[in-house]
Design an enzyme around this catalytic site. Structure first.
Site, mmCIF file in Angstrom:
data_model
loop_
_atom_site.group_PDB
_atom_site.id
_atom_site.type_symbol
_atom_site.label_atom_id
_atom_site.label_comp_id
_atom_site.label_asym_id
_atom_site.label_seq_id
_atom_site.Cartn_x
_atom_site.Cartn_y
_atom_site.Cartn_z
ATOM 1 N N ASP A 111 35.431 -7.626 -26.314
ATOM 2 C CA ASP A 111 34.573 -7.122 -25.237
ATOM 3 C C ASP A 111 33.416 -6.276 -25.759
ATOM 4 O OD1 ASP A 111 33.688 -7.017 -22.675
ATOM 5 O OD2 ASP A 111 35.516 -6.183 -21.821
ATOM 6 N N HIS A 112 32.490 -6.002 -24.858
ATOM 7 C CA HIS A 112 31.276 -5.247 -25.159
ATOM 8 C C HIS A 112 31.403 -3.874 -24.529
ATOM 9 C CE1 HIS A 112 27.089 -3.947 -25.060
ATOM 10 N NE2 HIS A 112 26.820 -4.870 -25.960
ATOM 11 N N ILE A 113 31.478 -2.836 -25.360
ATOM 12 C CA ILE A 113 31.667 -1.477 -24.864
ATOM 13 C C ILE A 113 30.342 -0.943 -24.310
ATOM 14 C CG2 ILE A 113 32.453 0.831 -25.480
ATOM 15 C CD1 ILE A 113 34.602 -1.341 -25.562
ATOM 16 N N ASP A 114 30.418 -0.073 -23.312
ATOM 17 C CA ASP A 114 29.230 0.483 -22.686
ATOM 18 C C ASP A 114 28.394 1.281 -23.694
ATOM 19 O OD1 ASP A 114 29.962 -0.521 -20.159
ATOM 20 O OD2 ASP A 114 31.317 1.179 -19.851
#
Length: 356
Positions: A326-329
């Site tokens: 996933d892509h972290i904020d």
């Protein structure tokens, strides 16, 4: 990069991933600043600092005695209401040779057509666009002397300083140092990011040497002077109104990570007693004013408090990211943040995207 003598070139620091690359062996004595930095500093963020250029200057047990040692004047700089909660109260006591009010009054300066402070829709100079915008680097003037103040150019903003809410982004260009001239931003805090050339900044609290790859924050109402030791210089400024920069909460990260408090550096007291003509330029409500005085404004022999200028080397930022999926904020890249009146949304975040 394991040797203690490595990274002698200031530009090398801009190419490393992290400060730890300057030292592979923990048994080798470490160093906290770049090797060409000429000054000493105090470490910490939000601390109650104490600094004396002349030992024994600061009175103990009181801030403003009837007679200050060496005939100095005690002045308090307050950034918050006197009754602000202790954790949010910002102030500093300065002990100086001449009072800050010892000047010859104020005069209006011509408006700088390249700067702006009011970004409300009623301002006809403000252009509102729904699309993404970009611009080429501003040229550094070469045919006429331009210092840090006269070379300011506003790019964008929001709000208004008289409302104590909003921000402005500027670019500074300078080819000459400020000589017997100081600047005071009475509107808000300025986060300065050098892009080309180092800045030798003299403040009332002491000197700061800031190079590309570092940032410096000058609080509202603090007088400072900028020299450009490397010649033509350019960089960015994020100015905020009605708020102060602070460290973001770490939340689930725990006790460590992102920008560590001990990596922020505050100057130590250094004063000069000079009887000569000085010009002090003030920015208030986006307007520029000037006062003259017959002595240097940098005559603070000692000071203590938590309302101080500071700098930070961005190579010391500790990145925290996903190691699975996933892509972290982007909040994981936040160095400094500033609160707004909306408790769920900051006024401004300053992020760093380190080399990958």
């Amino acid at each position: 990069m394991g040797s203690v003598g490595h990274l002698s070139d200031p530009q090398e620091y801009q190419k490393i991933f992290h400060w730890a690359e300057t030292q592979k062996d923990g048994e080798i004595p470490s160093f906290s600043t770049r090797r060409n930095d000429p000054y000493e500093y105090q470490a910490g963020f939000g601390n109650a600092f104490i600094s004396e250029a002349v030992p024994g200057t600061i009175p103990h047990g009181q801030n403003s005695p009837r007679h200050v040692r060496f005939g100095l004047y005690a002045e308090q700089v307050t950034a918050t209401a006197f009754v602000a909660p202790r954790h949010a109260n910002k102030k500093a006591w300065l002990y100086r040779a001449r009072p800050a009010v010892a000047h010859q009054g104020f005069t209006n300066l011509p408006d700088n057509p390249d700067t702006e402070a009011t970004f409300l829709p009623l301002n006809p100079r403000v252009h509102v666009s729904p699309t993404q915008l970009a611009w080429h680097p501003f040229d550094i003037p070469s045919h006429e002397p331009v210092d840090f103040v006269t070379g300011l150019k506003t790019v964008a903003g929001s709000g208004d300083p008289t409302l104590r809410e909003g921000l402005a982004t500027h670019v500074y260009t300078a080819n000459t140092s400020m000589t017997q001239k100081a600047f005071v931003n009475s509107d808000g805090e300025m986060l300065i990011v050098p892009q080309q050339g180092a800045l030798d900044i003299q403040t009332e609290f002491g000197p700061l040497f800031v190079q590309p790859g570092e940032i410096v924050v000058i609080p509202r109402g603090i007088r400072f002077r900028v020299e450009v030791p490397d010649g033509p210089s350019r960089g960015y400024i994020l100015e905020i109104w009605g708020s102060c920069y602070e460290l973001p909460e770490l939340g689930p990260l725990g006790a460590n990570g992102l920008a560590n408090t001990r990596d922020f550096l505050t100057p130590v007291a250094k004063y000069e007693i000079r009887q000569e003509a000085w010009e002090i330029v003030y920015k208030l409500g986006g307007k520029f004013f000037a006062s003259t005085q017959n002595h240097s404004p940098f005559d603070v022999v000692a000071w203590h408090g938590n309302y101080v200028p500071y700098k930070y080397d961005m190579t010391k930022f500790v990145n925290v990211g996903s190691i699975s999926v996933d892509h972290i904020d982007p909040s994981i890249f936040c160095v400094l943040t500033a609160r707004s009146r909306d408790p769920t949304a900051p006024l401004a975040d300053f992020l760093i995207f380190s080399p990958r």
